[in-house]
Design a protein around this motif. Structure first.
Motif, PDB file in Angstrom:
ATOM      1  N   PRO A   1       0.834  -1.207   0.000  1.00 28.81           N
ATOM      2  CA  PRO A   1       0.000   0.000   0.000  1.00 28.81           C
ATOM      3  C   PRO A   1       0.870   1.258   0.000  1.00 28.81           C
ATOM      4  O   PRO A   1       1.990   1.259   0.531  1.00 28.81           O
ATOM      5  CB  PRO A   1      -0.789  -0.111   1.309  1.00 28.81           C
ATOM      6  CG  PRO A   1      -0.693  -1.539   1.711  1.00 28.81           C
ATOM      7  CD  PRO A   1       0.637  -2.017   1.208  1.00 28.81           C
ATOM      8  N   ARG A   2       0.358   2.313  -0.606  1.00 29.06           N
ATOM      9  CA  ARG A   2       1.114   3.563  -0.617  1.00 29.06           C
ATOM     10  C   ARG A   2       1.270   4.129   0.787  1.00 29.06           C
ATOM     11  O   ARG A   2       2.278   4.752   1.112  1.00 29.06           O
ATOM     12  CB  ARG A   2       0.418   4.581  -1.525  1.00 29.06           C
ATOM     13  CG  ARG A   2       0.456   4.209  -2.998  1.00 29.06           C
ATOM     14  CD  ARG A   2      -0.176   5.285  -3.849  1.00 29.06           C
ATOM     15  NE  ARG A   2      -0.139   4.939  -5.260  1.00 29.06           N
ATOM     16  CZ  ARG A   2      -0.656   5.687  -6.227  1.00 29.06           C
ATOM     17  NH1 ARG A   2      -1.259   6.835  -5.927  1.00 29.06           N
ATOM     18  NH2 ARG A   2      -0.576   5.297  -7.489  1.00 29.06           N
ATOM     19  N   GLN A   3       0.263   3.937   1.617  1.00 29.40           N
ATOM     20  CA  GLN A   3       0.308   4.423   2.993  1.00 29.40           C
ATOM     21  C   GLN A   3       0.500   3.245   3.932  1.00 29.40           C
ATOM     22  O   GLN A   3      -0.282   2.293   3.942  1.00 29.40           O
ATOM     23  CB  GLN A   3      -0.975   5.183   3.345  1.00 29.40           C
ATOM     24  CG  GLN A   3      -1.147   6.476   2.536  1.00 29.40           C
ATOM     25  CD  GLN A   3      -2.463   7.144   2.825  1.00 29.40           C
ATOM     26  OE1 GLN A   3      -3.498   6.742   2.305  1.00 29.40           O
ATOM     27  NE2 GLN A   3      -2.430   8.174   3.659  1.00 29.40           N
ATOM     28  N   ARG A   4       1.555   3.312   4.741  1.00 30.19           N
ATOM     29  CA  ARG A   4       1.945   2.185   5.582  1.00 30.19           C
ATOM     30  C   ARG A   4       0.835   1.778   6.553  1.00 30.19           C
ATOM     31  O   ARG A   4       0.669   0.597   6.859  1.00 30.19           O
ATOM     32  CB  ARG A   4       3.215   2.579   6.363  1.00 30.19           C
ATOM     33  CG  ARG A   4       3.799   1.474   7.221  1.00 30.19           C
ATOM     34  CD  ARG A   4       4.361   0.363   6.359  1.00 30.19           C
ATOM     35  NE  ARG A   4       4.832  -0.744   7.164  1.00 30.19           N
ATOM     36  CZ  ARG A   4       4.050  -1.723   7.625  1.00 30.19           C
ATOM     37  NH1 ARG A   4       2.774  -1.712   7.346  1.00 30.19           N
ATOM     38  NH2 ARG A   4       4.552  -2.698   8.352  1.00 30.19           N
ATOM     39  N   GLU A   5       0.020   2.756   7.019  1.00 23.28           N
ATOM     40  CA  GLU A   5      -1.014   2.437   7.990  1.00 23.28           C
ATOM     41  C   GLU A   5      -2.132   1.579   7.397  1.00 23.28           C
ATOM     42  O   GLU A   5      -2.983   1.054   8.126  1.00 23.28           O
ATOM     43  CB  GLU A   5      -1.602   3.727   8.577  1.00 23.28           C
ATOM     44  CG  GLU A   5      -2.239   4.657   7.582  1.00 23.28           C
ATOM     45  CD  GLU A   5      -1.259   5.696   7.037  1.00 23.28           C
ATOM     46  OE1 GLU A   5      -1.707   6.744   6.574  1.00 23.28           O
ATOM     47  OE2 GLU A   5      -0.031   5.419   7.078  1.00 23.28           O
ATOM     48  N   HIS A   6      -2.136   1.411   6.071  1.00 21.77           N
ATOM     49  CA  HIS A   6      -3.150   0.573   5.441  1.00 21.77           C
ATOM     50  C   HIS A   6      -2.799  -0.907   5.476  1.00 21.77           C
ATOM     51  O   HIS A   6      -3.564  -1.737   4.985  1.00 21.77           O
ATOM     52  CB  HIS A   6      -3.362   1.017   3.990  1.00 21.77           C
ATOM     53  CG  HIS A   6      -4.069   2.330   3.882  1.00 21.77           C
ATOM     54  ND1 HIS A   6      -4.224   3.009   2.692  1.00 21.77           N
ATOM     55  CD2 HIS A   6      -4.655   3.110   4.835  1.00 21.77           C
ATOM     56  CE1 HIS A   6      -4.868   4.145   2.906  1.00 21.77           C
ATOM     57  NE2 HIS A   6      -5.147   4.217   4.201  1.00 21.77           N
TER      58      HIS A   6
ATOM     59  N   ASN B   1      -6.988  -4.880   2.399  1.00 20.84           N
ATOM     60  CA  ASN B   1      -5.711  -4.546   3.020  1.00 20.84           C
ATOM     61  C   ASN B   1      -5.364  -5.602   4.058  1.00 20.84           C
ATOM     62  O   ASN B   1      -6.201  -5.919   4.926  1.00 20.84           O
ATOM     63  CB  ASN B   1      -5.774  -3.169   3.682  1.00 20.84           C
ATOM     64  CG  ASN B   1      -5.914  -2.057   2.654  1.00 20.84           C
ATOM     65  OD1 ASN B   1      -5.406  -2.167   1.543  1.00 20.84           O
ATOM     66  ND2 ASN B   1      -6.607  -0.991   3.029  1.00 20.84           N
TER      67      ASN B   1
ATOM     68  N   GLU C   1       8.500   0.163  13.868  1.00 27.85           N
ATOM     69  CA  GLU C   1       7.964   0.608  12.588  1.00 27.85           C
ATOM     70  C   GLU C   1       9.017   0.549  11.491  1.00 27.85           C
ATOM     71  O   GLU C   1       8.735   0.136  10.362  1.00 27.85           O
ATOM     72  CB  GLU C   1       7.438   2.037  12.728  1.00 27.85           C
ATOM     73  CG  GLU C   1       6.782   2.590  11.469  1.00 27.85           C
ATOM     74  CD  GLU C   1       5.473   1.891  11.128  1.00 27.85           C
ATOM     75  OE1 GLU C   1       5.069   1.952   9.953  1.00 27.85           O
ATOM     76  OE2 GLU C   1       4.871   1.266  12.025  1.00 27.85           O
TER      77      GLU C   1
ATOM     78  N   SER D   1       9.022  -1.613   7.944  1.00 29.95           N
ATOM     79  CA  SER D   1       9.244  -0.964   6.657  1.00 29.95           C
ATOM     80  C   SER D   1      10.426  -1.593   5.920  1.00 29.95           C
ATOM     81  O   SER D   1      10.377  -1.800   4.697  1.00 29.95           O
ATOM     82  CB  SER D   1       9.486   0.537   6.852  1.00 29.95           C
ATOM     83  OG  SER D   1       8.337   1.161   7.367  1.00 29.95           O
TER      84      SER D   1
END
Length: 559
Positions: A39-44, A92, A470, A474
């Motif tokens: 996902p483009r946004q890690r929180e997704h 997701n 985190e 990543s």
């Protein structure tokens, strides 16, 4: 859990939905591989898929309802922490730390094989690149092809293809005649003829030809009649120049499996055989005393003369015979890498491919590369003293070194004009992309050395569930992407994707390094967290080395 394992879990969930009637499709209608992406946004989450959107209409279902059903089925899959539906039907997926962290062990178990796959298995690729005329040193455009071509060959091999690196040796035609005439003129102390070649290298080779003749006990070429003298300079001079080209390329880390001589096509009758085959297929006709290939039947803007009215083979005749020769040698994919000035050749070459009954874009693929501009102090880089009017491979390597030159030339798409700042490539700063990536590798090696000094050993423990930071998630996500990047770079014939990936990976590693220690501080005891982080550090080191290897760039242990 790797992307492939997650893809398999999604496929199993779809199979189950088909079996129990929830999904009104036949199993044969399901995709073999379910694509998952970061996902483009890690929180997704860790991974996302749009498979529900892809299949819902075909099954007469609502995409979101199908996604919710898949989410319920994935909840029982070991290693999946959660599966959430977003928007109209995106799924997701988040993994638990242990499942994500297992990748570090996978990378180190596979070692140099990590990232390699079989996406191109069964393809026999004939990759022709550089192919500079042996009339002078390799100029900067050819240097770009040397870096990109060799990297592409490595990437294709990593994806399972069998690759033959080929150099087309243009030893036939007017350019060689002009080169021989230029050598003879220089040897006589005269200026090269109109359209000839200048630069100090011409004088150097002319002198070497005379010296070679003397060493061999042959007559001084300058005492021979003009025609005989020119032939001596042609034979010995071209051989000298081509030897220099090979030596330069080898020093640049580029070697070829086949050096194919253009002359051999004409001497062996290959041109006549190729033209005869096209005539038998009904694609050749005679007009105005010349022989023509009906390329307009295959998308070209006009038909092409194959044999001129004087009986001489036109330039395209050699191309026709050469393409057929490569296919007869077993190549499934003939890839040509050509400069921007050859853009007009694409349609006619594709027409030749089609005339032989092959598939343009598949059996014949043509990559056009744009120009390279070198800058120093904001101005165009100096011209070569030896070549006279061009920047050569030797000039670039002398200025920045092999690693920086190769990396800079391969990190951008060949579709774009490339501006290279010589000053930037000589800086040991993070602004210099090759330094940034190589320094990340050197840093992983330094961390491993420090870990050994502090008694942190991988073999003492591996607890992937401890990788909860985190930056660790990543970094693991970036490592997971490497096999996909390699496969995509091979499929699209774009090795620059590997370079851009390495820069992103280096960035993730540097952020992780700043926040997560592998070695204890002061009197702190060594813990399993330290040991497990060493696994992650060393896995990153392996992937950086593997990626740099695909670009023909070294992975230094110290910087």
């Amino acid at each position: 859990m790797t992307p492939n394992e997650l893809s398999d879990a999604l496929r199993a969930a779809l199979d189950a939905a088909v079996s129990d009637g929830t999904l009104a499709l036949d199993a044969s209608e399901l995709p073999d591989e379910i694509r998952v992406e970061r996902p483009r946004q890690r929180e997704h989450g860790d991974w996302s898929t749009n498979v529900a959107l892809q299949l819902a209409k075909k099954a007469g279902a609502q995409p979101r309802a199908l996604a919710e059903d898949l989410a319920r089925r994935l909840a029982s899959v070991p290693g999946v922490r959660s599966a959430d539906v977003a928007g109209p039907g995106f799924l997701n997926i988040s993994l638990d730390a242990a499942a994500a962290g297992e990748l570090a062990r996978t990378v180190l178990d596979q070692g140099t094989a990590y990232g390699r796959g079989d996406a191109e298995a069964g393809r026999r690729v004939n990759l022709e690149f550089v192919s500079a005329n042996p009339t002078g040193p390799i100029h900067i455009g050819g240097v770009r092809w040397a870096a990109v071509g060799d990297s592409l060959a490595r990437v294709l091999e990593a994806a399972g293809a069998e690759v033959t690196r080929e150099y087309y040796f243009n030893d036939h035609g007017a350019q060689i005649d002009r080169f021989a005439g230029s050598l003879l003129a220089r040897a006589r102390g005269q200026e090269p003829p109109e359209g000839g070649y200048g630069g100090q290298y011409v004088q150097d080779i002319a002198d070497a030809v005379i010296a070679d003749a003397a060493a061999a006990g042959d007559p001084d070429p300058l005492t021979l009649p003009d025609a005989e003298a020119q032939e001596v300079f042609r034979a010995r001079g071209v051989d000298r120049m081509f030897t220099e080209i090979k030596v330069s390329l080898h020093g640049f880390g580029v070697d070829f499996d086949v050096y194919f001589h253009e002359d051999s096509l004409h001497e062996s009758g290959a041109v006549d055989r190729a033209v005869a085959r096209l005539r038998d297929a009904g694609h050749v006709y005679e007009q105005d005393g010349a022989t023509w290939l009906r390329t307009t039947d295959f998308g070209d803007d006009k038909d092409r003369v194959v044999v001129k009215s004087d009986g001489e083979a036109a330039y395209i005749a050699g191309d026709i015979a050469y393409y057929l020769d490569k296919r007869e040698r077993g190549a499934t994919d003939v890839i040509l890498m050509l400069g921007a000035d050859h853009h007009g050749y694409v349609a006619r070459l594709m027409a030749v491919c089609a005339a032989f009954g092959d598939v343009p874009g598949t059996n014949l693929q043509i990559i056009i590369g744009q120009m390279v501009n070198l800058l120093k102090d904001g101005e165009p880089f100096r011209m070569s003293k030896r070549a006279g009017n061009v920047v050569t491979l030797e000039d670039l390597v002398e200025a920045v070194g092999v690693d920086a030159a190769r990396y800079a030339l391969v990190r951008s798409s060949t579709d774009s004009t490339l501006d290279i700042d010589i000053d930037l490539l000589t800086r040991a700063t993070n602004e210099n992309p090759v330094f940034y990536v190589q320094y990340a590798h050197a840093r992983t090696a330094n961390v491993a050395r420090n870990a050994a000094d502090h008694g942190v050993r991988r073999e003492d423990a591996f607890e992937p569930s401890l990788l909860v930071a985190e930056t660790e998630a990543s970094l693991l996500g970036a490592l997971t992407e490497f096999p996909r990047v390699v496969a995509q770079a091979a499929e699209l014939r774009e090795p620059h994707r590997v370079a851009r990936y390495l820069e992103a990976l280096a960035g993730e590693y540097h952020k992780w390094y700043a926040e997560c220690r592998v070695t204890p501080v002061g009197d702190e005891d060594v813990t399993d967290t330290h040991r497990t982080r060493l696994w992650l550090n060393d896995a990153t080191r392996q992937v950086l080395a593997n990626g740099l290897g695909l670009l023909g760039v070294s992975a230094p242990e110290r910087m």
